[in-house]
Design a protein around this motif. Structure first.
Motif, PDB file in Angstrom:
ATOM      1  N   ALA A 194       0.857  -1.125  -0.088  1.00 15.95           N
ATOM      2  CA  ALA A 194       0.020  -0.006   0.060  1.00 15.95           C
ATOM      3  C   ALA A 194       0.818   1.179   0.170  1.00 15.95           C
ATOM      4  O   ALA A 194       1.979   1.272   0.873  1.00 15.95           O
ATOM      5  CB  ALA A 194      -0.769   0.114   1.323  1.00 15.95           C
ATOM      6  N   CYS A 195       0.639   2.041  -0.769  1.00 20.38           N
ATOM      7  CA  CYS A 195       1.539   3.415  -1.103  1.00 20.38           C
ATOM      8  C   CYS A 195       1.057   4.221   0.273  1.00 20.38           C
ATOM      9  O   CYS A 195       0.031   4.361   0.788  1.00 20.38           O
ATOM     10  CB  CYS A 195       0.887   4.385  -2.059  1.00 20.38           C
ATOM     11  N   THR A 196       2.427   4.565   0.779  1.00 25.33           N
ATOM     12  CA  THR A 196       2.267   5.340   2.119  1.00 25.33           C
ATOM     13  C   THR A 196       2.366   6.778   1.888  1.00 25.33           C
ATOM     14  O   THR A 196       2.668   7.738   2.973  1.00 25.33           O
ATOM     15  CB  THR A 196       3.547   5.009   3.013  1.00 25.33           C
ATOM     16  N   ALA A 197       2.389   7.282   0.432  1.00 22.31           N
ATOM     17  CA  ALA A 197       2.655   8.795   0.494  1.00 22.31           C
ATOM     18  C   ALA A 197       1.424   9.596   0.864  1.00 22.31           C
ATOM     19  O   ALA A 197       0.335   9.044   1.119  1.00 22.31           O
ATOM     20  CB  ALA A 197       2.736   9.064  -1.169  1.00 22.31           C
ATOM     21  N   PRO A 198       1.503  10.767   1.560  1.00 25.06           N
ATOM     22  CA  PRO A 198       0.279  11.331   1.902  1.00 25.06           C
ATOM     23  C   PRO A 198      -0.761  11.396   0.827  1.00 25.06           C
ATOM     24  O   PRO A 198      -0.428  11.640  -0.248  1.00 25.06           O
ATOM     25  CB  PRO A 198       0.993  12.867   2.144  1.00 25.06           C
ATOM     26  N   ARG A 199      -1.960  11.077   1.371  1.00 24.71           N
ATOM     27  CA  ARG A 199      -3.051  11.155   0.535  1.00 24.71           C
ATOM     28  C   ARG A 199      -3.550  10.030  -0.350  1.00 24.71           C
ATOM     29  O   ARG A 199      -4.358   9.749  -0.809  1.00 24.71           O
ATOM     30  CB  ARG A 199      -3.413  12.723   0.156  1.00 24.71           C
ATOM     31  N   CYS A 200      -2.377   9.334  -0.534  1.00 24.12           N
ATOM     32  CA  CYS A 200      -2.409   8.204  -1.487  1.00 24.12           C
ATOM     33  C   CYS A 200      -3.056   6.887  -0.937  1.00 24.12           C
ATOM     34  O   CYS A 200      -3.028   6.667   0.099  1.00 24.12           O
ATOM     35  CB  CYS A 200      -1.100   7.596  -2.334  1.00 24.12           C
ATOM     36  N   VAL A 201      -4.061   6.432  -1.818  1.00 21.20           N
ATOM     37  CA  VAL A 201      -4.828   5.179  -1.106  1.00 21.20           C
ATOM     38  C   VAL A 201      -4.561   4.040  -2.101  1.00 21.20           C
ATOM     39  O   VAL A 201      -5.218   2.921  -2.095  1.00 21.20           O
ATOM     40  CB  VAL A 201      -6.059   5.532  -1.084  1.00 21.20           C
ATOM     41  N   ARG A 202      -3.480   3.939  -3.119  1.00 21.83           N
ATOM     42  CA  ARG A 202      -3.268   2.573  -3.819  1.00 21.83           C
ATOM     43  C   ARG A 202      -2.584   1.988  -3.346  1.00 21.83           C
ATOM     44  O   ARG A 202      -1.805   2.050  -2.612  1.00 21.83           O
ATOM     45  CB  ARG A 202      -2.521   3.349  -5.187  1.00 21.83           C
ATOM     46  N   TYR A 203      -2.869   0.530  -4.235  1.00 26.91           N
ATOM     47  CA  TYR A 203      -1.990  -0.404  -3.885  1.00 26.91           C
ATOM     48  C   TYR A 203      -1.134  -0.517  -4.839  1.00 26.91           C
ATOM     49  O   TYR A 203      -1.547  -0.145  -6.290  1.00 26.91           O
ATOM     50  CB  TYR A 203      -2.840  -2.021  -3.768  1.00 26.91           C
ATOM     51  N   PHE A 204       0.101  -1.134  -4.957  1.00 27.97           N
ATOM     52  CA  PHE A 204       1.040  -1.451  -6.294  1.00 27.97           C
ATOM     53  C   PHE A 204       1.916  -2.443  -5.990  1.00 27.97           C
ATOM     54  O   PHE A 204       1.926  -2.994  -4.884  1.00 27.97           O
ATOM     55  CB  PHE A 204       1.757  -0.123  -6.280  1.00 27.97           C
ATOM     56  N   VAL A 205       2.395  -2.950  -6.869  1.00 28.66           N
ATOM     57  CA  VAL A 205       3.512  -3.859  -6.958  1.00 28.66           C
ATOM     58  C   VAL A 205       4.863  -3.515  -7.273  1.00 28.66           C
ATOM     59  O   VAL A 205       5.256  -2.743  -8.029  1.00 28.66           O
ATOM     60  CB  VAL A 205       3.166  -5.034  -8.109  1.00 28.66           C
ATOM     61  N   LYS A 206       5.847  -3.673  -6.181  1.00 30.71           N
ATOM     62  CA  LYS A 206       7.101  -3.180  -6.181  1.00 30.71           C
ATOM     63  C   LYS A 206       7.660  -3.601  -7.353  1.00 30.71           C
ATOM     64  O   LYS A 206       7.617  -4.726  -7.813  1.00 30.71           O
ATOM     65  CB  LYS A 206       7.837  -3.722  -4.848  1.00 30.71           C
ATOM     66  N   SER A 207       8.501  -2.711  -8.145  1.00 29.15           N
ATOM     67  CA  SER A 207       9.065  -3.056  -9.396  1.00 29.15           C
ATOM     68  C   SER A 207      10.802  -3.130  -9.006  1.00 29.15           C
ATOM     69  O   SER A 207      11.425  -3.755  -9.964  1.00 29.15           O
ATOM     70  CB  SER A 207       8.684  -2.129 -10.618  1.00 29.15           C
ATOM     71  N   HIS A 208      11.124  -2.608  -7.812  1.00 34.21           N
ATOM     72  CA  HIS A 208      12.597  -2.992  -7.411  1.00 34.21           C
ATOM     73  C   HIS A 208      12.675  -2.846  -5.882  1.00 34.21           C
ATOM     74  O   HIS A 208      11.627  -2.533  -5.231  1.00 34.21           O
ATOM     75  CB  HIS A 208      13.389  -1.929  -8.057  1.00 34.21           C
ATOM     76  N   GLY A 209      13.701  -3.368  -5.258  1.00 36.64           N
ATOM     77  CA  GLY A 209      13.683  -3.797  -3.909  1.00 36.64           C
ATOM     78  C   GLY A 209      13.443  -2.448  -2.858  1.00 36.64           C
ATOM     79  O   GLY A 209      12.965  -2.703  -1.896  1.00 36.64           O
ATOM     80  N   ARG A 210      13.897  -1.325  -3.298  1.00 36.85           N
ATOM     81  CA  ARG A 210      13.660  -0.264  -2.609  1.00 36.85           C
ATOM     82  C   ARG A 210      12.489   0.825  -2.631  1.00 36.85           C
ATOM     83  O   ARG A 210      12.565   1.908  -2.099  1.00 36.85           O
ATOM     84  CB  ARG A 210      15.113   0.654  -2.466  1.00 36.85           C
ATOM     85  N   GLN A 211      11.721   0.368  -3.679  1.00 35.18           N
ATOM     86  CA  GLN A 211      10.560   1.288  -4.069  1.00 35.18           C
ATOM     87  C   GLN A 211       9.593   1.192  -2.636  1.00 35.18           C
ATOM     88  O   GLN A 211       9.092   0.358  -2.183  1.00 35.18           O
ATOM     89  CB  GLN A 211       9.912   0.421  -5.137  1.00 35.18           C
ATOM     90  N   GLU A 212       9.242   2.448  -2.411  1.00 38.53           N
ATOM     91  CA  GLU A 212       8.316   2.635  -0.978  1.00 38.53           C
ATOM     92  C   GLU A 212       6.959   3.081  -1.609  1.00 38.53           C
ATOM     93  O   GLU A 212       6.011   3.298  -0.825  1.00 38.53           O
ATOM     94  CB  GLU A 212       8.966   3.620  -0.183  1.00 38.53           C
ATOM     95  N   TRP A 213       6.936   3.709  -2.744  1.00 35.08           N
ATOM     96  CA  TRP A 213       5.791   4.530  -3.180  1.00 35.08           C
ATOM     97  C   TRP A 213       5.264   3.968  -4.724  1.00 35.08           C
ATOM     98  O   TRP A 213       6.117   3.457  -5.393  1.00 35.08           O
ATOM     99  CB  TRP A 213       6.011   6.031  -3.296  1.00 35.08           C
ATOM    100  N   CYS A 214       3.904   4.153  -5.011  1.00 36.01           N
ATOM    101  CA  CYS A 214       3.412   3.690  -6.220  1.00 36.01           C
ATOM    102  C   CYS A 214       3.823   4.496  -7.470  1.00 36.01           C
ATOM    103  O   CYS A 214       3.949   3.802  -8.572  1.00 36.01           O
ATOM    104  CB  CYS A 214       1.969   3.705  -6.169  1.00 36.01           C
ATOM    105  N   LYS A 215       4.056   5.775  -7.291  1.00 34.54           N
ATOM    106  CA  LYS A 215       4.588   6.514  -8.624  1.00 34.54           C
ATOM    107  C   LYS A 215       5.682   7.746  -8.159  1.00 34.54           C
ATOM    108  O   LYS A 215       5.633   8.087  -6.930  1.00 34.54           O
ATOM    109  CB  LYS A 215       3.414   6.925  -9.356  1.00 34.54           C
ATOM    110  N   PRO A 216       6.313   8.121  -9.084  1.00 33.47           N
ATOM    111  CA  PRO A 216       7.287   9.422  -8.639  1.00 33.47           C
ATOM    112  C   PRO A 216       6.530  10.383  -7.988  1.00 33.47           C
ATOM    113  O   PRO A 216       7.206  11.084  -7.100  1.00 33.47           O
ATOM    114  CB  PRO A 216       7.786   9.761 -10.172  1.00 33.47           C
ATOM    115  N   SER A 217       5.428  10.945  -8.507  1.00 33.48           N
ATOM    116  CA  SER A 217       4.684  12.066  -7.799  1.00 33.48           C
ATOM    117  C   SER A 217       4.231  11.826  -6.372  1.00 33.48           C
ATOM    118  O   SER A 217       4.634  12.595  -5.356  1.00 33.48           O
ATOM    119  CB  SER A 217       3.375  12.289  -8.512  1.00 33.48           C
TER     120      SER A 217
END
Length: 203
Positions: free
Chosen positions: A161-184
């Motif tokens: 689950a993306c932990t960025a403020p206000r984001c409510v999306r689930y996402f699939v990590k594309s690399h090991g250190r990814q914490e958020w669903c998209k760059p924004s």
């Protein structure tokens, strides 16, 4: 870019850009738009394709799909645990057993009968008998089965689950250190972190 129908369905609950939550399937018109964006609809790239060509948007179908979505999001929340679930519905998730029963019931809406074809001198090949299920049932079954495939496959381990403020999306990590669903979302999370540090250091 690989697409997962289960994630497409869950992502119809999203941040509205103004600090709130938007439901893309809140209306029949919204459902109709979403159906045209699914893999297999209107030549949209992506796999696996979904049986959407004969599906017409209706209030009955909208309720059935949003009911399935509630099950999918509950199972996604369990998948990412002990990490945080999406804040959009973390406080009102469908019970696990109910979510499983709803998913499995939807998957069974279209009977599948594999047949082996083996012509003389040829090689064996698997086919599936045509289904008598209606288009709505075929779509619901396909979405449910895609979810079962997703949750029983290796991608499950990379669901977050993306932990960025206000984001409510689930996402699939594309690399090991990814914490958020998209760059924004990454930019917004870093800005919020920087702001918190400034406030705590100035206090």
């Amino acid at each position: 870019m690989e697409r997962w129908p289960a994630l497409d369905l869950a992502s119809t609950i999203r941040h509205d850009g103004s600090g709130g939550v938007c439901d893309d399937l809140a209306t029949v018109d919204g459902l109709a738009r979403w159906l045209t964006e699914l893999p297999g609809a209107g030549g949209t790239a992506g796999k696996p394709a979904l049986p959407v060509h004969d599906v017409g948007a209706s209030e009955e179908l909208r309720l059935r799909i949003t009911g399935l979505r509630a099950a999918v999001r509950a199972l996604f929340a369990r998948t990412v645990s002990p990490g945080p679930a999406s804040p959009a519905d973390a406080h009102r998730l469908m019970p696990h057993e109910e979510a499983l029963a709803r998913l499995n019931a939807a998957a069974a809406l279209e009977p599948v009968a594999p047949q082996l074809d083996w012509p003389a001198g040829g090689v064996p090949a698997a086919t599936v008998l045509p289904s008598a299920a209606g288009p709505d049932a075929r779509l619901l079954a396909a979405l449910a089965r895609a979810t079962i495939t997703f949750l029983s496959g290796p991608e499950r381990e990379r669901l977050r689950a993306c932990t960025a403020p206000r984001c409510v999306r689930y996402f699939v990590k594309s690399h090991g250190r990814q914490e958020w669903c998209k760059p924004s979302c990454a930019d917004r999370a870093r800005a919020a972190r920087h702001y918190r540090r400034r406030v705590s250091s100035s206090g």
